[in-house]
Design a protein around this motif. Structure first.
Motif, PDB file in Angstrom:
ATOM      1  N   ALA A  72      40.640  -6.060  -1.431  1.00 48.59           N
ATOM      2  CA  ALA A  72      39.634  -6.480  -2.454  1.00 48.59           C
ATOM      3  C   ALA A  72      38.312  -5.808  -1.385  1.00 48.59           C
ATOM      4  CB  ALA A  72      39.324  -8.028  -2.528  1.00 48.59           C
ATOM      5  N   ARG A  73      38.343  -5.994  -0.205  1.00 46.74           N
ATOM      6  CA  ARG A  73      37.109  -5.281   0.700  1.00 46.74           C
ATOM      7  C   ARG A  73      36.943  -3.857   0.430  1.00 46.74           C
ATOM      8  NH1 ARG A  73      37.179  -8.786   6.283  1.00 46.74           N
ATOM      9  NH2 ARG A  73      36.551 -10.658   5.434  1.00 46.74           N
ATOM     10  N   THR A  97      38.342  -2.107  -2.000  1.00 50.52           N
ATOM     11  CA  THR A  97      38.172  -1.439  -3.522  1.00 50.52           C
ATOM     12  C   THR A  97      37.193  -1.848  -4.452  1.00 50.52           C
ATOM     13  OG1 THR A  97      39.596  -3.096  -4.111  1.00 50.52           O
ATOM     14  CG2 THR A  97      40.654  -0.930  -3.489  1.00 50.52           C
ATOM     15  N   SER A  98      36.633  -3.050  -3.807  1.00 42.40           N
ATOM     16  CA  SER A  98      35.634  -3.766  -4.995  1.00 42.40           C
ATOM     17  C   SER A  98      34.493  -3.196  -4.884  1.00 42.40           C
ATOM     18  CB  SER A  98      35.495  -5.281  -4.576  1.00 42.40           C
ATOM     19  OG  SER A  98      35.051  -5.424  -3.355  1.00 42.40           O
ATOM     20  N   ASN A  99      33.709  -2.926  -6.117  1.00 40.20           N
ATOM     21  CA  ASN A  99      32.350  -2.295  -6.201  1.00 40.20           C
ATOM     22  C   ASN A  99      31.305  -3.077  -6.146  1.00 40.20           C
ATOM     23  OD1 ASN A  99      33.046   0.434  -6.236  1.00 40.20           O
ATOM     24  ND2 ASN A  99      33.229   0.530  -8.486  1.00 40.20           N
ATOM     25  N   THR A 134      27.845  -5.180  -7.545  1.00 40.59           N
ATOM     26  CA  THR A 134      27.438  -5.204  -8.675  1.00 40.59           C
ATOM     27  C   THR A 134      25.991  -6.078  -8.610  1.00 40.59           C
ATOM     28  OG1 THR A 134      28.648  -7.350  -9.335  1.00 40.59           O
ATOM     29  CG2 THR A 134      29.679  -5.324 -10.277  1.00 40.59           C
ATOM     30  N   SER A 193      29.306  -7.509  -3.791  1.00 42.62           N
ATOM     31  CA  SER A 193      30.698  -7.543  -4.226  1.00 42.62           C
ATOM     32  C   SER A 193      30.882  -8.856  -4.647  1.00 42.62           C
ATOM     33  CB  SER A 193      31.767  -6.779  -3.553  1.00 42.62           C
ATOM     34  OG  SER A 193      32.950  -7.182  -3.991  1.00 42.62           O
ATOM     35  N   GLN A 196      33.762  -9.855  -5.605  1.00 37.02           N
ATOM     36  CA  GLN A 196      35.373  -9.982  -5.293  1.00 37.02           C
ATOM     37  C   GLN A 196      35.445 -10.350  -3.593  1.00 37.02           C
ATOM     38  OE1 GLN A 196      34.568  -7.436  -7.256  1.00 37.02           O
ATOM     39  NE2 GLN A 196      34.986  -8.573  -9.132  1.00 37.02           N
ATOM     40  N   SER A 197      34.551  -9.627  -3.125  1.00 37.23           N
ATOM     41  CA  SER A 197      34.759  -9.812  -1.330  1.00 37.23           C
ATOM     42  C   SER A 197      33.443 -10.522  -0.771  1.00 37.23           C
ATOM     43  CB  SER A 197      34.855  -8.503  -0.753  1.00 37.23           C
ATOM     44  OG  SER A 197      33.824  -7.609  -0.961  1.00 37.23           O
ATOM     45  N   LYS A 240      30.444  -2.894   3.269  1.00 34.19           N
ATOM     46  CA  LYS A 240      31.347  -2.104   3.023  1.00 34.19           C
ATOM     47  C   LYS A 240      31.729  -0.603   3.807  1.00 34.19           C
ATOM     48  CE  LYS A 240      32.571  -1.802  -0.999  1.00 34.19           C
ATOM     49  NZ  LYS A 240      34.113  -2.255  -1.504  1.00 34.19           N
TER      50      LYS A 240
END
Ligand SMILES: [Zn+2]
Length: 315
Positions: A59-60, A62-64, A66, A260, A262-263, A270
């Motif tokens: 997740a770290r 790949t997650s963008n 937002t 993110s 997700q992360s 990042k």
């Protein structure tokens, strides 16, 4: 190989830090992923099972990021104030170290590197500006000792403002730059290398950050290399941590703008400990950017454009 991988992961996970160990900076009851300004560390990798760890790391990667609706620093100029904390800044290589970090703060604005942050914007579509000014610096010879709590670090900032030593400036990030003899007890060297957060002073939203000097305390964990580009290993390591916290502060000053879901990672997180293409200085040190005539090895930053990725420059 195994050892090397472990050290790399350790360094990566220390980009900045944790609420769980650090005391509550900005606790969220709805998500463990909300950023605290101390970055990755809300998730304690060491306590996770292998599947959890694998999923988290994925997740770290790949997650963008937002936009979550909070404020972004959009003043025409982003001011920086340095508070040189501790008694070692004026001895040995202290003055040279201050000079390296002063040149960085004076030169990072307007650079293709800092321009990455202009891809970030607020709810009114106003973007972060590529302008940074070192608007002041003061020395605190160590009034609160060498073992600083998070509360101590906030006090160092608020006292600097309330005493009039530094102005009350909501368009600024105040950096507490500690010397090599000072540590932060919520986890410098073990949970983070630096962090950023915000508080209220006289009704103004004040952004501030901690950047630790790892030269003698944790050169492997927080990246103090020898040789270093300016032969000031502590300051050269702090340069990258400073850049990390500054870019996070301008794009996510209150922990509710760009990160993110997700992360929980902010832009600096990042790309922590990634440097892109490096060159060798004459003393054998790696560097990846020249600012104000000095060579630095500073981490990449996460750009939103043309697509989300780590980079050293925009466009
Ligand atoms: Zn961070």
């Amino acid at each position: 190989m195994t050892l090397r991988l472990k050290l790399t992961l350790l360094a990566a996970s220390l980009a900045c830090a944790t609420a769980a160990h650090a005391g509550v900076i900005k606790e969220s009851k709805d998500s463990i992923f909300k950023p605290t300004g101390k970055g990755w560390g809300e998730l304690d990798l060491d306590s996770m099972s292998h599947p959890e760890k694998a999923a988290t790391l994925k997740a770290r990667r790949t997650s963008n990021l937002t936009y979550q609706g909070g404020p972004v620093m959009v003043a025409p100029t982003n001011n920086v104030y340095y508070i040189w904390y501790g008694s070692n800044w004026d001895t040995g290589n202290g003055p040279a170290s201050k000079s390296v970090l002063t040149t960085l703060a004076q030169s990072i604005g307007g650079s293709p590197y800092f321009n990455i942050n202009t891809t970030y914007y607020n709810g009114s579509n106003t973007h972060v500006s590529n302008s940074v000014k070192l608007a002041g610096s003061i020395t605190n010879s160590g009034t609160l000792g060498t073992q600083l709590t998070d509360a101590n670090i906030q006090t160092i900032v608020t006292n600097a403002i309330s005493s009039g030593a530094l102005p009350l400036d909501s368009n600024a990030v105040y950096f507490v730059m500690t010397d090599s003899a000072t540590t932060a007890t919520s986890g410098f060297c073990t949970q983070y290398c630096g962090w950023h957060t915000n508080t209220t002073v006289s009704g103004q939203n004040i952004k501030y950050a901690f950047v630790g000097n790892p030269e003698t305390q944790c050169p492997s964990a927080c990246g103090a290399n020898t040789p270093s580009p300016n032969n000031t290993p502590g300051a050269d390591a702090m340069a990258s941590i400073f850049a990390h916290e500054l870019e996070e502060a301008v794009t996510d000053p209150d922990g509710n703008a760009w990160y993110s879901l997700q992360s929980g990672m902010e832009n600096g997180d990042k790309c922590a400990w990634t440097f892109g293409t490096t060159s060798l200085a004459s003393n054998g040190a790696k560097y990846n950017v020249t600012l104000g005539g000095l060579k630095y090895l500073i981490q990449q930053n996460w750009t939103l454009l043309p697509s989300q990725a780590c980079t050293m420059q925009y466009p």
